[in-house]
Structure formats: structure tokens, C-alpha cells
Design a protein around this motif. Structure first.
Motif, PDB file in Angstrom:
ATOM      1  N   SER A 137      75.098  26.826  42.967  1.00 39.13           N
ATOM      2  CA  SER A 137      74.306  27.284  44.109  1.00 39.13           C
ATOM      3  C   SER A 137      73.760  28.679  43.829  1.00 39.13           C
ATOM      4  O   SER A 137      74.251  29.397  42.953  1.00 39.13           O
ATOM      5  N   LEU A 138      72.726  29.066  44.564  1.00 37.79           N
ATOM      6  CA  LEU A 138      72.123  30.386  44.422  1.00 37.79           C
ATOM      7  C   LEU A 138      72.787  31.347  45.394  1.00 37.79           C
ATOM      8  O   LEU A 138      72.896  31.068  46.584  1.00 37.79           O
ATOM      9  N   SER A 139      73.246  32.490  44.865  1.00 32.18           N
ATOM     10  CA  SER A 139      73.974  33.452  45.707  1.00 32.18           C
ATOM     11  C   SER A 139      73.050  34.495  46.322  1.00 32.18           C
ATOM     12  O   SER A 139      73.279  34.954  47.443  1.00 32.18           O
ATOM     13  N   VAL A 148      63.305  32.198  39.375  1.00 34.81           N
ATOM     14  CA  VAL A 148      64.565  31.528  39.701  1.00 34.81           C
ATOM     15  C   VAL A 148      64.963  30.618  38.548  1.00 34.81           C
ATOM     16  O   VAL A 148      64.124  29.909  37.983  1.00 34.81           O
ATOM     17  N   SER A 149      66.238  30.650  38.195  1.00 41.99           N
ATOM     18  CA  SER A 149      66.763  29.782  37.144  1.00 41.99           C
ATOM     19  C   SER A 149      67.837  28.879  37.748  1.00 41.99           C
ATOM     20  O   SER A 149      68.836  29.360  38.285  1.00 41.99           O
ATOM     21  N   LEU A 150      67.609  27.566  37.676  1.00 39.80           N
ATOM     22  CA  LEU A 150      68.564  26.583  38.172  1.00 39.80           C
ATOM     23  C   LEU A 150      69.314  25.987  36.982  1.00 39.80           C
ATOM     24  O   LEU A 150      68.720  25.725  35.937  1.00 39.80           O
ATOM     25  N   GLN A 151      70.613  25.778  37.162  1.00 37.32           N
ATOM     26  CA  GLN A 151      71.436  25.261  36.074  1.00 37.32           C
ATOM     27  C   GLN A 151      72.123  23.961  36.475  1.00 37.32           C
ATOM     28  O   GLN A 151      72.507  23.772  37.628  1.00 37.32           O
ATOM     29  N   CYS A 152      72.265  23.106  35.482  1.00 32.77           N
ATOM     30  CA  CYS A 152      72.897  21.804  35.675  1.00 32.77           C
ATOM     31  C   CYS A 152      73.862  21.573  34.518  1.00 32.77           C
ATOM     32  O   CYS A 152      73.465  21.638  33.348  1.00 32.77           O
ATOM     33  N   SER A 153      75.130  21.323  34.827  1.00 35.47           N
ATOM     34  CA  SER A 153      76.150  21.075  33.809  1.00 35.47           C
ATOM     35  C   SER A 153      76.474  19.589  33.761  1.00 35.47           C
ATOM     36  O   SER A 153      76.804  18.994  34.796  1.00 35.47           O
TER      37      SER A 153
END
Length: 300
Positions: A137-139, A148-153
Motif C-alpha cells: 500500500s502507499l503510505s 508513483v511506483s507500485l510494487q507487486c511481489s
């Protein structure tokens, strides 16, 4: 014409922001599939094309035709694209796991490309090796113009690969009403950072990142999706809220403050002028007549 379509696809898909009709269809291996797209005769100079998008590969043009009625079709061993009344259809015979992809019907007219309909076709095969998909989530609050950088593991069983090839990873966005998904990005083959633990039976972890400069229209929930073994698996989603600063209200407050400051300066100058004039009148000749003194004040 196909060369023009390929060039437009390469230029457009990297920053794809259109919002066509999008749906998901699941079939078993060996079944036949028919995808349909609207075709209107009022598009006299338009071309229609079916394309296939697989993560890590260039878009593949499967077939094209003119928008008006024409006895024209493109056929390969298993795939046929042809006109039907009011439609442009794509037939896929005896589907294979490798047919899992995003299929788009596009209209090209005067070098302008319009995405009419998208279908994520899922060919159900063996059970996938992916064990978990998590999204952070974005803090911090996000404002228009921010990057904005979104990450998916993606966690997978590194010792169990039931299907050949790498995972195909896509990003989708759902609007505020969560009614439908819009495809926005596909990762290439080298778009992940992967690490494998030396411990036995420990999963492999690959992190996929998606970055963009956002505007107020980019608000929504972003989903990371992994296509493998004919399955499409979605992450938990990352909600992106865009805080729009009230520039209009700020400008009004600024103008009011400026007006008050100018008013105070003018009042100060007037008071100083009145005081100076009064002192000049009162410290002048002592034998001024009362009327002259009134005249002195009346000239202020």
C-alpha cells in the motif's frame, strides 16, 4: 497497412491509457473460441484489426479488414479473422495453453488508433506454481504531477514448473466504482527482480514495479495480475487516492491578503498626511483667525 499498425502499437502500448470494453473469458484446452467486435459501415475509411498481446513480446496482428462489407478474411492453421454481419470476429480452434493472452480489437483511421474491445482469454491448464501475489500500500499522500511506483511481489515454487515459459505480468486499473478493469501495462521478460533462497523448498520471490507520473484522473485501485498455466491470478490491489490542492481557494485567499495589505498601507499614508498637515497649521502663525484655521483643515 500492417507496418503502420505495428508502428502505432509500439508507440501507443507503452503509454496505453484508453478505456475500451474489457472482459475475461475462460475455456479449457482444446476448446474453440470466438471473439467478436462491433463493425459499423459508417466508418468508411477505417480498418479493423485483431491483435494479441503477450507479456514480454511485441503485439501480434492476427488479422484485419475494412469497416465496410467486404469478402475478406485472414486464416492460419487455427486462427481465422473475418467479417460477419455487423461484426468482425476472431475464431481460435483447438485452443492451447499458449493462447492465453490479451486480445484487442482496434480501429485505425487516419493514423489514429482506437481500442474498441479487449478480452483476456484464459486457457485453463495445469495448476500454476504461483503461491502468493502481494501488493504494497502507499503510505504517503499523492498529488497530481507526483511520480508513483507500485510494487507487486510474486511468490512461486522454484522447483515445480508445471508450465513452460516465464510468468506474464500485467497491471490493471479499476475506477472508483470498481465496475470494470482497464489494462494499462505489460511487463517484459526482464521486468522483475528475482531472488531464490538457498533453503530447500523455499519459494522464489520476484518483484515487479510499475511507475508513472499521476494526474487527478489516475485515481483508483491498481491490480497486479500474473498469467501462468492458463490462469490469471490477481493481487490484493493498491488503492491510489489523488489529493487535489484547491488552487482556486488558495488564489482567492492570496488576493484577499494582498488587498488588505494594500488597504493598510493606504490608510497609513493618509493618516501620516493628515497628521503632518494638522501640525503645519497648528505651529504656523499664532494670529491666524479662526476662519483661517478652518480653511487650513478644509484643505486636507
Amino acid at each position: 497497412m500492417l507496418i503502420i499498425v505495428h508502428v502505432l502499437l509500439v508507440l501507443e502500448l507503452g503509454g496505453f491509457t484508453a478505456n475500451p470494453i474489457f472482459e475475461t473469458q475462460t475455456v479449457g484446452v482444446g476448446q474453440n473460441v470466438t471473439l467478436t467486435c462491433e463493425r459499423q459501415k459508417t466508418w468508411p475509411h477505417a480498418y479493423l484489426h485483431w491483435i494479441r498481446l503477450v507479456s514480454g513480446n511485441f503485439p501480434e496482428v492476427l488479422g484485419g479488414t475494412r469497416a465496410f462489407d467486404l469478402e475478406d478474411y485472414v486464416e492460419t492453421r487455427r486462427i481465422t479473422a473475418k467479417q460477419e454481419p455487423g461484426k468482425f470476429v476472431l475464431h481460435i480452434l483447438e485452443t492451447q495453453v499458449g493462447d492465453t493472452a490479451i486480445y484487442y480489437c482496434i480501429k485505425v483511421a487516419k493514423f489514429k488508433m482506437t481500442f474498441l474491445k479487449g478480452t483476456f482469454l484464459r486457457i485453463k491448464g495445469p495448476e500454476p506454481d504461483v503461491t502468493a501475489i502481494t501488493q504494497d500500500s502507499l503510505s504517503d499522500p499523492v498529488h497530481p504531477g507526483d511520480s508513483v511506483s507500485l510494487q507487486c511481489s510474486v511468490l512461486s515454487d522454484s522447483q515445480n514448473k508445471p508450465c513452460p515459459g516465464d510468468h506474464s505480468v500485467f497491471w490493471f486499473r479499476a475506477g472508483s466504482d470498481e465496475s470494470h478493469l482497464s489494462f494499462i501495462y505489460a511487463h517484459g521478460n526482464s521486468g522483475a527482480e528475482c531472488e531464490t533462497s538457498l533453503e530447500a523448498r523455499s519459494p522464489q520471490k520476484c518483484v515487479y514495479s510499475f511507475s508513472k507520473n499521476v494526474s487527478s484522473s489516475d485515481a483508483g485501485t491498481y491490480y497486479c495480475a500474473v498469467a501462468t498455466c492458463g490462469e490469471i491470478l490477481f493481487g490484493n490491489g493498491t488503492k491510489l487516492d489523488i489529493e487535489v490542492i484547491g488552487t482556486c481557494d488558495s488564489m482567492i485567499v492570496l488576493l484577499l491578503c494582498a488587498a488588505v495589505a494594500v488597504s493598510l498601507i493606504v490608510i497609513g499614508v493618509l493618516l501620516y498626511a493628515i497628521k503632518k498637515k494638522s501640525c503645519d497649521c497648528c505651529t504656523g502663525k499664532r494670529n491666524y483667525a479662526f476662519t483661517d484655521l478652518l480653511n487650513c483643515f478644509s484643505t486636507v
